[in-house]
Write a protein that holds these residues in place. Sequence first.
Motif, PDB file in Angstrom:
ATOM      1  N   GLN A  44      -1.678  62.327 -33.947  1.00 14.10           N
ATOM      2  CA  GLN A  44      -1.314  63.729 -33.712  1.00 14.10           C
ATOM      3  C   GLN A  44      -2.297  64.664 -34.411  1.00 14.10           C
ATOM      4  O   GLN A  44      -2.664  65.717 -33.869  1.00 14.10           O
ATOM      5  CB  GLN A  44       0.115  63.982 -34.217  1.00 14.10           C
ATOM      6  CG  GLN A  44       1.196  63.187 -33.531  1.00 14.10           C
ATOM      7  CD  GLN A  44       1.334  63.518 -32.062  1.00 14.10           C
ATOM      8  OE1 GLN A  44       1.118  64.671 -31.658  1.00 14.10           O
ATOM      9  NE2 GLN A  44       1.698  62.552 -31.248  1.00 14.10           N
ATOM     10  N   SER A  45      -2.730  64.297 -35.610  1.00 12.45           N
ATOM     11  CA  SER A  45      -3.705  65.126 -36.325  1.00 12.45           C
ATOM     12  C   SER A  45      -5.043  65.144 -35.600  1.00 12.45           C
ATOM     13  O   SER A  45      -5.698  66.187 -35.498  1.00 12.45           O
ATOM     14  CB  SER A  45      -3.887  64.616 -37.756  1.00 12.45           C
ATOM     15  OG  SER A  45      -2.767  64.938 -38.554  1.00 12.45           O
ATOM     16  N   GLY A  52       1.347  59.176 -36.104  1.00 11.78           N
ATOM     17  CA  GLY A  52       1.261  60.430 -36.851  1.00 11.78           C
ATOM     18  C   GLY A  52      -0.183  60.849 -37.084  1.00 11.78           C
ATOM     19  O   GLY A  52      -0.525  62.032 -36.975  1.00 11.78           O
ATOM     20  N   THR A  61       2.030  64.467 -39.679  1.00 15.60           N
ATOM     21  CA  THR A  61       1.461  63.153 -40.009  1.00 15.60           C
ATOM     22  C   THR A  61       2.150  62.546 -41.223  1.00 15.60           C
ATOM     23  O   THR A  61       2.450  61.346 -41.251  1.00 15.60           O
ATOM     24  CB  THR A  61      -0.050  63.293 -40.267  1.00 15.60           C
ATOM     25  OG1 THR A  61      -0.689  63.736 -39.068  1.00 15.60           O
ATOM     26  CG2 THR A  61      -0.659  61.952 -40.681  1.00 15.60           C
ATOM     27  N   GLN A 100      -5.485  64.762 -32.443  1.00 14.76           N
ATOM     28  CA  GLN A 100      -5.313  65.525 -31.212  1.00 14.76           C
ATOM     29  C   GLN A 100      -5.420  67.036 -31.470  1.00 14.76           C
ATOM     30  O   GLN A 100      -6.149  67.741 -30.768  1.00 14.76           O
ATOM     31  CB  GLN A 100      -3.960  65.194 -30.584  1.00 14.76           C
ATOM     32  CG  GLN A 100      -3.739  65.827 -29.226  1.00 14.76           C
ATOM     33  CD  GLN A 100      -2.418  65.397 -28.611  1.00 14.76           C
ATOM     34  OE1 GLN A 100      -1.420  65.246 -29.307  1.00 14.76           O
ATOM     35  NE2 GLN A 100      -2.413  65.190 -27.304  1.00 14.76           N
ATOM     36  N   VAL A 101      -4.691  67.520 -32.460  1.00 12.23           N
ATOM     37  CA  VAL A 101      -4.733  68.947 -32.778  1.00 12.23           C
ATOM     38  C   VAL A 101      -6.113  69.341 -33.299  1.00 12.23           C
ATOM     39  O   VAL A 101      -6.644  70.406 -32.963  1.00 12.23           O
ATOM     40  CB  VAL A 101      -3.634  69.297 -33.799  1.00 12.23           C
ATOM     41  CG1 VAL A 101      -3.789  70.737 -34.279  1.00 12.23           C
ATOM     42  CG2 VAL A 101      -2.258  69.090 -33.194  1.00 12.23           C
TER      43      VAL A 101
END
Length: 217
Positions: free
Chosen positions: A47-48, A44, A17, A50-51
């Motif tokens: 993505q955080s 970015g 990120t 999602q994880v």
Amino acid sequence: MKNLLIKDIRLAVLPLTWIFLAATLLTLVPGYPILLGAFFACLGIFQSFQVSREMNDVLYTALLPVKKADVVASRYAIVCLIQLLAFLLMAALTVVRMTVLSGSETYAKNALMNPSPVFLGFALLIFAAFNVLFVGGFFRTAYKIGMPFLFFGIATTLLVFVGEALHFIPSMKYLNTPAGEHLGGQFLFLLACAAAYAGATLLSCRASQRRFERIDL
């Protein structure tokens, strides 16, 4: 709340990120839709999320001795922090292009948007769209991220199209000059966008807190 913020920054925010903030360097690239730098900064953050979802971090956090409303507020605060950093980087690069690089022939002949306060205003609108459509959409279920991000992508496409089209209107051609003209009006637009960003983010956060309170995790 402070400890919750520290926990989220350390565990819920990927290093990727922060790396995505380098996309703000697109501000210096001529012949490129530079507003996409704001989109990539939000990518970015996505993505955080999602994880974090795959690791059931929201459920883990909600099980801690904290208010569910604070869980939401912490996520919004981190999102805003990352967006603020991206905005400051874009603002610094905008100043460089409007001063040191303003005499460059490459930028003078650039047919796409040149950095200006209007560019920064549109970047804030993209950030606001992310906070309302994606973050707000995520907290409808605290799990689904696909459709909220799709809606954000559509909104970004529209904002980029409008931002890139404005300077083709004869009366607004000055928006694309490298050194900038009529800066007073441009800064008023930036202030209006800043107010829209703050208002939209605050309303989205409050709505998300109410929704999250009703979700049975």
